[in-house]
Write an enzyme that holds these catalytic residues in place. Structure first.
Site, PDB file in Angstrom:
ATOM      1  N   HIS A  86      -3.930  24.810  -6.692  1.00 40.44           N
ATOM      2  CA  HIS A  86      -3.253  24.370  -7.874  1.00 40.44           C
ATOM      3  C   HIS A  86      -2.672  25.774  -8.463  1.00 40.44           C
ATOM      4  O   HIS A  86      -3.583  26.784  -8.655  1.00 40.44           O
ATOM      5  CB  HIS A  86      -3.636  23.698  -8.797  1.00 40.44           C
ATOM      6  N   ASP A 116      -3.166  15.223  -6.095  1.00 40.95           N
ATOM      7  CA  ASP A 116      -2.295  14.439  -4.907  1.00 40.95           C
ATOM      8  C   ASP A 116      -3.552  14.090  -4.043  1.00 40.95           C
ATOM      9  O   ASP A 116      -3.336  13.464  -3.032  1.00 40.95           O
ATOM     10  CB  ASP A 116      -1.312  15.361  -4.191  1.00 40.95           C
TER      11      ASP A 116
HETATM   12  C1  SDX Z   1       1.507  19.506  -7.851  1.00 41.85           C
HETATM   13  O1  SDX Z   1       2.376  22.647 -11.216  1.00 41.85           O
HETATM   14  C2  SDX Z   1       1.839  21.615 -11.332  1.00 41.85           C
HETATM   15  O2  SDX Z   1       1.388  21.094 -12.356  1.00 41.85           O
HETATM   16  C3  SDX Z   1       2.015  20.407 -10.225  1.00 41.85           C
HETATM   17  C4  SDX Z   1       1.343  19.268 -10.157  1.00 41.85           C
HETATM   18  C5  SDX Z   1       2.214  18.349 -11.225  1.00 41.85           C
HETATM   19  O3  SDX Z   1       1.403  17.487 -11.992  1.00 41.85           O
HETATM   20  O4  SDX Z   1       3.255  18.374 -11.717  1.00 41.85           O
HETATM   21  O5  SDX Z   1       0.000  19.328 -10.435  1.00 41.85           O
HETATM   22  C6  SDX Z   1       1.555  18.440  -9.302  1.00 41.85           C
HETATM   23  O6  SDX Z   1       2.246  19.825  -7.394  1.00 41.85           O
HETATM   24  C7  SDX Z   1      -0.002  19.511  -7.189  1.00 41.85           C
HETATM   25  C8  SDX Z   1       0.199  20.539  -5.929  1.00 41.85           C
HETATM   26  C9  SDX Z   1       0.387  19.796  -4.717  1.00 41.85           C
HETATM   27  N1  SDX Z   1       0.459  20.529  -3.746  1.00 41.85           N
HETATM   28  C10 SDX Z   1      -0.228  20.811  -2.704  1.00 41.85           C
HETATM   29  O7  SDX Z   1      -1.571  20.331  -2.595  1.00 41.85           O
HETATM   30  C11 SDX Z   1      -0.090  21.614  -1.436  1.00 41.85           C
HETATM   31  C12 SDX Z   1      -1.116  22.546  -1.053  1.00 41.85           C
HETATM   32  N2  SDX Z   1      -1.385  23.498  -2.042  1.00 41.85           N
HETATM   33  C13 SDX Z   1      -0.683  24.570  -2.124  1.00 41.85           C
HETATM   34  O8  SDX Z   1       0.313  24.876  -1.434  1.00 41.85           O
HETATM   35  C14 SDX Z   1      -0.807  25.745  -3.250  1.00 41.85           C
HETATM   36  O9  SDX Z   1      -2.157  25.767  -3.611  1.00 41.85           O
HETATM   37  C15 SDX Z   1      -0.128  25.204  -4.272  1.00 41.85           C
HETATM   38  C16 SDX Z   1       1.326  25.293  -3.996  1.00 41.85           C
HETATM   39  C17 SDX Z   1      -0.464  23.908  -5.088  1.00 41.85           C
HETATM   40  C18 SDX Z   1      -0.081  26.549  -5.227  1.00 41.85           C
HETATM   41  O10 SDX Z   1       0.343  27.530  -4.884  1.00 41.85           O
HETATM   42  P1  SDX Z   1       0.375  29.086  -5.650  1.00 41.85           P
HETATM   43  O11 SDX Z   1      -0.170  28.885  -7.290  1.00 41.85           O
HETATM   44  O12 SDX Z   1       1.446  29.630  -5.406  1.00 41.85           O
HETATM   45  O13 SDX Z   1      -0.933  29.716  -4.564  1.00 41.85           O
HETATM   46  P2  SDX Z   1      -0.644  30.642  -3.576  1.00 41.85           P
HETATM   47  O14 SDX Z   1       0.087  29.601  -2.365  1.00 41.85           O
HETATM   48  O15 SDX Z   1      -0.369  31.706  -3.924  1.00 41.85           O
HETATM   49  O16 SDX Z   1      -2.096  30.645  -2.973  1.00 41.85           O
HETATM   50  C19 SDX Z   1      -3.188  31.524  -3.413  1.00 41.85           C
HETATM   51  C20 SDX Z   1      -4.124  31.564  -2.296  1.00 41.85           C
HETATM   52  C21 SDX Z   1      -3.535  32.071  -1.099  1.00 41.85           C
HETATM   53  O17 SDX Z   1      -4.543  32.872  -0.444  1.00 41.85           O
HETATM   54  P3  SDX Z   1      -4.795  34.684  -0.347  1.00 41.85           P
HETATM   55  O18 SDX Z   1      -3.352  34.968  -0.397  1.00 41.85           O
HETATM   56  O19 SDX Z   1      -5.413  34.715  -1.735  1.00 41.85           O
HETATM   57  O20 SDX Z   1      -5.741  34.859   0.528  1.00 41.85           O
HETATM   58  O21 SDX Z   1      -4.697  30.446  -1.967  1.00 41.85           O
HETATM   59  C22 SDX Z   1      -4.648  30.016  -0.597  1.00 41.85           C
HETATM   60  C23 SDX Z   1      -3.376  30.948  -0.373  1.00 41.85           C
HETATM   61  O22 SDX Z   1      -3.161  31.100   1.128  1.00 41.85           O
HETATM   62  N3  SDX Z   1      -4.321  28.646  -0.547  1.00 41.85           N
HETATM   63  C24 SDX Z   1      -4.734  27.957   0.171  1.00 41.85           C
HETATM   64  C25 SDX Z   1      -4.118  26.471  -0.251  1.00 41.85           C
HETATM   65  N4  SDX Z   1      -3.559  26.555  -1.351  1.00 41.85           N
HETATM   66  C26 SDX Z   1      -3.475  27.869  -1.613  1.00 41.85           C
HETATM   67  N5  SDX Z   1      -5.200  28.052   1.280  1.00 41.85           N
HETATM   68  C27 SDX Z   1      -5.413  26.652   2.362  1.00 41.85           C
HETATM   69  N6  SDX Z   1      -5.269  25.807   1.716  1.00 41.85           N
HETATM   70  C28 SDX Z   1      -4.518  25.434   0.559  1.00 41.85           C
HETATM   71  N7  SDX Z   1      -4.258  23.940   0.183  1.00 41.85           N
END
Ligand code: SDX
Length: 432
Positions: free
Chosen positions: A315, A372
């Site tokens: 998140h 989710d």
């Molecule tokens: C919602 O914003 C809100 O409040 C949203 C929400 C709401 O109520 O409105 O809470 C609802 O959208 C919840 C999120 C649902 N999405 C997912 O579950 C999709 C999976 N999650 C990710 O794609 C990600 O965590 C996000 C999109 C939720 C957040 O993305 P960010 O903040 O841009 O983080 P990032 O992609 O830059 O990740 C940071 C690090 C990275 O690794 P490094 O570059 O540091 O090595 O964490 C890793 C990412 O690769 N990472 C994951 C991961 N999510 C982040 N690695 C593996 N699996 C994952 N799910």
């Protein structure tokens, strides 16, 4: 409405750019969040800030929702999410978000009556569904229905601006819930079921979804309570992607229906609200393709060369366990117990969560189950089909979007949203 009157002046932050030092006002909000006011930055230094995804950038002051991502705290208008989910109905929380206070009994009853009296769709809108293919994704129809409300229910000339807004609010909350149930019935070839005056908001939805002329469906109060809780968990979440889209569209002067329609489309994205559908599809693939091999799935999700991402984990704001996921996890177990069923996908999800919480890759990045991860499993336990999960998220988020849009419209500092950029393309060149 967010106001500097509720902030504390912390003096200034100094910024030195190429020998020029400027003072930028520093202040904190009611929960001690600090911010640097950079509104004079470009004028005084010629520089702008660069912050892809707005990770460090605040767009407004707001009185609506507060999240502490490190401590896993979520409050709507100061009330903790756990208390609201336990003691309130969804329409009370919708009223709280929009009006700033919980309704008293009379206000609750009047709001409930208004929602009921506006629960029908215009019969011409009902025929929209005849033109959609059965496999149409219900998020597409929901967005189309939202923007179409502006054509069937234009501004009323002889009432005040506030009354016009109250009508729009009630129509969005009530008619889009009806449209969601209609889209489900259309997708399975069943006759649509109209809302009933005798049923409350969540009970009406369940009845419209599951009653048929040959199945005299009785709403289970435990499932109705679970639906109330689920919608409350989704009701608002600060400046998330879809709320920001609703406000961006509204900042241009577009009407509330058009702004909400845009927010529905943003929520549809798999990285946002669409994740709840993708979690279930991911769990099903893990069971069918990988034989439930959690270890392999975890390794794949950590491999930067593998596009696979664990949906429902991570998140932007929560770097601890999403408090909403805790409630949804327990609700999933309660609903399965009530319906006397089990779900191998829940067993797999619990194993995945255990592996994530024990793996330093996730813990060091603050990656925990988010809302989710379990909500889809709960909807599934209630008999709601997978492609309707994000629609359920949208129905829950409706009051939050509306509250954020109204606050933006009332903001004296409010301006049309228009971020800047740094150009890195070709410098001037001639066609000849
Ligand atoms: C919602 O914003 C809100 O409040 C949203 C929400 C709401 O109520 O409105 O809470 C609802 O959208 C919840 C999120 C649902 N999405 C997912 O579950 C999709 C999976 N999650 C990710 O794609 C990600 O965590 C996000 C999109 C939720 C957040 O993305 P960010 O903040 O841009 O983080 P990032 O992609 O830059 O990740 C940071 C690090 C990275 O690794 P490094 O570059 O540091 O090595 O964490 C890793 C990412 O690769 N990472 C994951 C991961 N999510 C982040 N690695 C593996 N699996 C994952 N799910």
């Amino acid at each position: 409405m967010g106001s500097f009157a509720n902030t504390k002046d912390l003096g200034s932050a100094q910024l030195t750019i190429q020998g020029t030092t400027i003072d930028l006002p520093l202040f904190e909000g009611s929960e001690n969040e600090k911010a640097i006011d950079i509104r004079a930055l470009r004028k005084e230094t010629g520089a702008i800030t660069y912050d892809p995804g707005f990770v460090n950038t605040g767009c407004c002051l707001s009185d609506i929702t507060y999240i502490d991502g490190e401590k896993g705290i979520l409050r709507y208008r100061g009330y903790d999410i756990n208390e609201l989910a336990e003691h309130c109905e969804f329409i009370d929380v919708a009223y709280l978000l929009i009006h700033g206070k919980l309704p008293d009994d009379e206000q609750h009853n009047q709001f409930s009556r208004h929602l009921n009296s506006h629960s029908l769709l215009h019969e011409d809108m009902r025929h929209f569904f005849d033109a959609y293919p059965d496999h149409a994704h219900p998020m597409a129809t929901l967005s189309a229905m939202a923007v179409s409300l502006s054509t069937f229910y234009p501004e009323l000339e002889d009432v005040s601006i506030q009354e016009n807004i109250d009508y729009k609010v009630t129509r969005l909350l009530s008619k889009l819930r009806t449209a969601a149930a209609f889209s489900y019935k259309k997708s399975i070839g069943h006759p649509i079921v109209y809302p009933k005056r005798s049923l409350k908001y969540c009970e009406n939805f369940l009845n419209m979804m599951f009653w048929t002329p040959v199945n005299d469906y009785d709403v289970d109060p435990v499932l109705a309570k679970a639906l109330n809780k689920l919608l409350i968990l989704h009701a608002d979440h600060e400046q998330n992607c879809s709320a920001s889209v609703v406000k961006m569209v509204g900042s241009a002067g577009a009407n509330l229906y058009a702004s909400i329609a845009a927010g529905i489309c943003a929520l549809w994205g798999p990285l946002h609200g669409g994740a709840n559908q993708h979690v279930i599809e991911m769990l099903q693939r893990i069971l069918s393709d990988d034989g439930g091999d959690v270890k392999r799935v975890i390794e794949r999700s950590k491999d930067k060369n593998d596009p696979f991402r664990l949906m429902g984990v991570g998140h932007r704001v929560y770097k601890s366990y999403d408090p909403r996921a805790k409630v949804a996890k327990q609700m999933c177990k309660d609903v399965l117990a009530r319906t006397g069923t089990t779900d191998p996908l829940l067993d797999l999800a619990l194993q995945l969560e255990e592996a994530v919480l024990a793996d330093d890759y996730f813990v060091s990045r603050g990656l925990y189950p988010n809302i989710d991860f379990y909500t889809g499993l709960t909807y599934r336990a209630m008999g709601i089909p997978t492609n309707m999960f994000t629609v359920m998220f949208a129905i829950g988020r409706m009051p939050g979007w509306i509250a954020q849009w109204l606050e933006m419209r009332e903001d004296p500092d409010g301006r049309i949203g228009r971020p800047r950029q740094i150009y890195t393309g070709p410098v001037q060149r001639s066609v000849k």
